[in-house]
Design a protein around this motif. Structure first.
Motif, PDB file in Angstrom:
ATOM      1  N   ARG A 508       0.814  -1.214   0.000  1.00  0.00           N
ATOM      2  CA  ARG A 508       0.000   0.000   0.000  1.00  0.00           C
ATOM      3  C   ARG A 508       0.851   1.269   0.000  1.00  0.00           C
ATOM      4  NH1 ARG A 508      -3.807  -1.563   3.449  1.00  0.00           N
ATOM      5  NH2 ARG A 508      -2.491  -1.152   5.250  1.00  0.00           N
ATOM      6  N   GLU A 509       1.871   1.316   0.867  1.00  0.00           N
ATOM      7  CA  GLU A 509       2.675   2.529   0.960  1.00  0.00           C
ATOM      8  C   GLU A 509       3.492   2.746  -0.315  1.00  0.00           C
ATOM      9  OE1 GLU A 509       2.509   0.240   3.389  1.00  0.00           O
ATOM     10  OE2 GLU A 509       1.230   1.419   4.719  1.00  0.00           O
ATOM     11  N   SER A 512       1.185   4.016  -2.986  1.00  0.00           N
ATOM     12  CA  SER A 512       0.832   5.412  -2.736  1.00  0.00           C
ATOM     13  C   SER A 512       1.961   6.344  -3.151  1.00  0.00           C
ATOM     14  CB  SER A 512       0.502   5.595  -1.251  1.00  0.00           C
ATOM     15  OG  SER A 512       0.234   6.935  -0.961  1.00  0.00           O
ATOM     16  N   MET A 624      11.727   3.032   3.360  1.00  0.00           N
ATOM     17  CA  MET A 624      10.527   3.409   4.097  1.00  0.00           C
ATOM     18  C   MET A 624      10.932   4.160   5.359  1.00  0.00           C
ATOM     19  SD  MET A 624       8.506   2.003   1.983  1.00  0.00           S
ATOM     20  CE  MET A 624       6.936   2.296   2.778  1.00  0.00           C
ATOM     21  N   GLY A 677       3.943  -2.582   5.502  1.00  0.00           N
ATOM     22  CA  GLY A 677       2.639  -2.145   5.987  1.00  0.00           C
ATOM     23  C   GLY A 677       2.077  -3.042   7.075  1.00  0.00           C
ATOM     24  N   GLN A 693       2.966   5.974  11.477  1.00  0.00           N
ATOM     25  CA  GLN A 693       2.831   6.353  10.065  1.00  0.00           C
ATOM     26  C   GLN A 693       4.010   5.812   9.274  1.00  0.00           C
ATOM     27  OE1 GLN A 693       2.488  10.551   9.421  1.00  0.00           O
ATOM     28  NE2 GLN A 693       1.879  10.339   7.297  1.00  0.00           N
ATOM     29  N   LEU A 694       3.715   5.199   8.114  1.00  0.00           N
ATOM     30  CA  LEU A 694       4.746   4.655   7.252  1.00  0.00           C
ATOM     31  C   LEU A 694       4.697   5.382   5.917  1.00  0.00           C
ATOM     32  CD1 LEU A 694       6.940   2.459   7.080  1.00  0.00           C
ATOM     33  CD2 LEU A 694       5.222   0.943   6.089  1.00  0.00           C
ATOM     34  N   THR A 695       5.789   5.989   5.533  1.00  0.00           N
ATOM     35  CA  THR A 695       5.849   6.693   4.256  1.00  0.00           C
ATOM     36  C   THR A 695       7.035   6.178   3.459  1.00  0.00           C
ATOM     37  OG1 THR A 695       7.105   8.468   5.311  1.00  0.00           O
ATOM     38  CG2 THR A 695       4.735   8.801   5.060  1.00  0.00           C
ATOM     39  N   ALA A 696       6.927   6.320   2.139  1.00  0.00           N
ATOM     40  CA  ALA A 696       7.982   5.814   1.259  1.00  0.00           C
ATOM     41  C   ALA A 696       8.844   6.959   0.763  1.00  0.00           C
ATOM     42  CB  ALA A 696       7.358   5.067   0.088  1.00  0.00           C
TER      43      ALA A 696
END
Length: 707
Positions: A508-509, A512, A624, A677, A693-696
């Motif tokens: 998912r991340e 996105s 990540m 995720g 929160q996980l962001t790439a």
């Protein structure tokens, strides 16, 4: 005919007749003058115009007289109705001496009552009529456009309007309910800008400020039209209502009389000169044509507020109640489930030992969740499911498959119902291999039939007595379980959506960060203005077949899916042909670069694949960043355990320690973790860990560190 119709102006508040169109629409008149076929068509149409097109019954209109209606008006028996209706229309029936009423039956009232009843099961008593109308949580929900399922506020256009206008009081809700209609909705942008202070509020006349202040100087309600005539020109409220009706009907002779009276009244009461009075009359006339009845809008706004209040404070009961009244509309159910998931509300799958026939709220270890209804599964029947639930509640939960099928009430299960329940996962508690259950369906139904015959005959078991050894469960023949994609497809077939997480959810991340869009959003959004556009998708390859173009070049026709649906697309890139065959064999998740081609904005676009790469490869090229807040020492220990000591990964974890100080320290925990995720979701459920929160990041070499 379609071309001619488009030449006739058709404004909702001011429809044009054909004679008026011949006098005022030049292109229509030219067609009439220059084409004999058009002239004959329009001449015939003008003879028919104004006649009743068909007989119909007002959905909520009731008339009341002082004697039997047959003595006052001619009646008609509609074969689709169980009561007579008047042959006169809504206007003529009034002049016949009958009083008209609109008795609206709103599903929303039943939804609200159901939600209140569900809350009583939690021993929470709510009196919706006593809710304060200034609840901040309600207005935050509306400002965010989070109004799926909220009465009058759930359409996509209205949700956009809410985010633009940002209502802050009950009066704003009444106004938006009134304005969001063809015609008056043109005033919504000005309404929003004046409310936000971006445009100065102006009043047609200083004396009107008192009645127009709540709508920022814009006429919105019929009552405002009446009050304006009363204040400016000395009308009584009764006469002002006649003025409003005259403006609505646009009868010129009546309008001329009213204009003369209004201008004279303005001079006498307010000292307004003729020119300004005429301008005010024209302005009021413009708004009167589509002004909304405020008391009606206020009643609707109150229901909107009450449903929004439930969604803001008790979302589980809100969703369960709403879904109860859309039980047989799988598309609507899918929208509710998707909206609930986005809001962090758990929707539990159907289960014969826990579900009821309707949707309910169930207590879980983490709070409360909506339990999917048995009757919400297609082809099972509400009464049959009610009978099974009654048996469970009377004699206790079903202990095994054998116990279930031996206790099934008579007539509550046939092969079609059983297949639907298995496909929806309602029997997973007893046997998680759904293919195995399906392979043994006939035997399971035979057990139920034998048990029913035994009960009916009053006979005991063959070697009878309570002391006889009883086998705990049935011996089922083996079968290979369905693939994830087949299980998802069967769930979707029987419920309209799937509870099983799609394979792409693990990426998912990544998806996105790549700007991937779902198949559903691409189909609904289409290609603005038609033509072509590019897009990125994150999908699973479910099948692929090789073909040859007319020029003899190989191409691929592949089947794909994401969480929103399934679709097929062609790929003509020679270098990807063999890869797609391999990906289809393994069910690989890939990032697609696609081209959408739509001949017109009204047609769903055709998808062509221009490039593809496995999401694992994309994942390997990206780092990540996990950020979170730690509230306790115990939570820190759990975090350390979950992350491990790091290793070959290139992902970073950053924690803010909530020590109570004004400047909470931020710790970089390391840059060599492997974080996905699934891990982030597990951490989010740990007590004492917040804002997980996980962001790439696009490249590992360009990783930005947080000190």
């Amino acid at each position: 005919v379609d071309r001619l119709c488009k030449m006739v102006p058709n404004h909702p508040t001011d429809p044009w007749t054909l004679p008026r169109a011949l006098n005022g629409a030049a292109d229509f008149k030219a067609e009439y003058d220059n084409d004999n076929e058009v002239k004959r068509l329009v001449d015939l149409a003008m003879q028919l115009e104004g006649f009743p097109r068909n007989s119909s019954t007002h959905a909520a209109g009731v008339v009341i007289g002082d004697r039997p209606l047959a003595k006052l008006v001619p009646l008609y028996r509609d074969p689709r109705s169980d009561m007579p209706v008047t042959q006169y229309d809504m206007k003529n029936v009034e002049s016949s001496g009958l009083v008209k009423f609109d008795f609206l039956g709103l599903k929303t009232l039943s939804v609200l009552k159901k939600a209140v009843d569900l809350l009583k099961r939690r021993e929470i008593d709510i009196d919706l009529s006593q809710l304060p109308l200034d609840d901040p949580k309600v207005y935050e929900l509306m400002k965010a456009g989070n109004t799926v399922g909220v009465f009058q506020l759930e359409s996509e256009g209205m949700r956009r309007t809410l985010t633009a206008v940002k209502p802050t009081n009950f009066g704003d809700i009444i106004a938006l309910v009134s304005l969001y209609r063809p015609g008056p909705m043109d005033n919504i942008p000005l309404f929003g800008k004046r409310k936000a202070g971006e445009v100065e509020i102006e009043y047609p006349h200083a004396k009107l400020e008192g009645i127009l202040a709540e709508t920022y100087g814009i006429f919105v309600y019929q009552e405002q039209v009446m009050q304006a005539a009363q204040i400016l020109a000395g009308y009584s409220l009764g006469d002002a209502d006649l003025l409003r009706r005259a403006m609505g009907k646009k009868v010129q002779a009546e309008m001329d009389i009213q204009r003369e009276r209004f201008v004279a009244g303005c001079k006498e009461v307010s000292g307004i000169e003729k020119a300004e009075a005429n301008a005010l009359f024209d302005l009021i006339d413009k708004f009167a044509g589509y002004g909304f009845n405020k008391s009606h809008a206020a009643a609707y706004a109150l229901l909107a507020y009450q449903t929004a209040w439930l969604k803001a404070h008790y979302p589980e009961e809100f969703y369960a109640a709403s879904m109860c009244f859309d039980m047989h509309q799988s598309e609507k159910l899918a929208i509710f489930v998707d909206d609930a998931r986005r809001g962090g509300i758990t929707v539990l799958p159907p289960a014969l030992n826990y579900s009821e026939a309707e949707y309910t709220v169930e207590q879980t270890d983490d709070g409360y969740a909506v339990r999917y209804a048995l009757a919400g599964i297609r082809n099972v029947g509400e009464r049959a499911m009610e009978a099974i639930v009654e048996e469970r509640e009377t004699a206790g939960r079903f202990e095994s498959l054998k116990d279930l099928f031996e206790r099934l009430p008579k007539g509550s299960m046939n092969s079609r119902q059983l297949e639907a329940l298995i496909s929806a996962g309602a029997l997973d508690e007893f046997e998680p291999n759904r293919a195995k259950l399906m392979a043994n369906a006939d035997m399971l139904l035979a057990v139920a039939d034998a048990a029913e015959r035994e009960r009916s005959s009053g006979q005991a078991a063959l070697f009878g007595g309570e002391d006889a050894a009883v086998e705990d469960d049935l011996r089922l023949k083996d079968a290979e379980d369905w693939s994830l994609s087949e299980a998802r497809a069967r769930e979707k077939e029987n419920m309209g959506f799937s509870f099983k997480q799609h394979a792409t959810a693990a990426y998912r991340e990544i998806a996105s960060a790549q700007g991937a869009r779902s198949h559903a959003s691409l189909m609904s959004g289409g290609v603005p203005g038609g033509g072509r556009m590019g897009a990125v998708m994150a999908v699973q390859v479910e099948g692929a077949s090789k073909g040859t173009t007319k020029r003899g070049k190989p191409f691929i026709r592949a089947e794909f899916s994401d969480a929103s649906g399934q679709f097929s697309a062609a790929c003509f890139e020679e270098g990807l042909v063999e890869k797609f065959l391999e990906w289809a064999k393994n069910g690989t998740c890939v990032k697609l670069d696609v081209e959408l081609d739509s001949p017109s904005p009204d047609e769903p676009p055709r998808i062509t694949v221009r490039g593809a790469v496995p999401l694992d490869a994309v994942r390997g090229s990206m780092a990540m960043l996990l950020t979170l807040e730690v509230e306790s020492v115990e939570a820190m220990a759990q975090l350390a355990l979950a992350l491990g000591e790091g290793g070959e990964g290139g992902d970073e974890a950053v924690a803010t320690l909530l020590t109570g100080d004004a400047n909470a320290p931020v710790m970089r925990l390391g840059r060599t973790f492997s974080i996905d995720g699934e891990l982030a979701e597990r951490l989010a459920s740990v007590p004492g860990l917040a804002k997980v929160q996980l962001t790439a990041r696009r490249g590992k070499a360009n990783l930005r560190l947080v000190a």
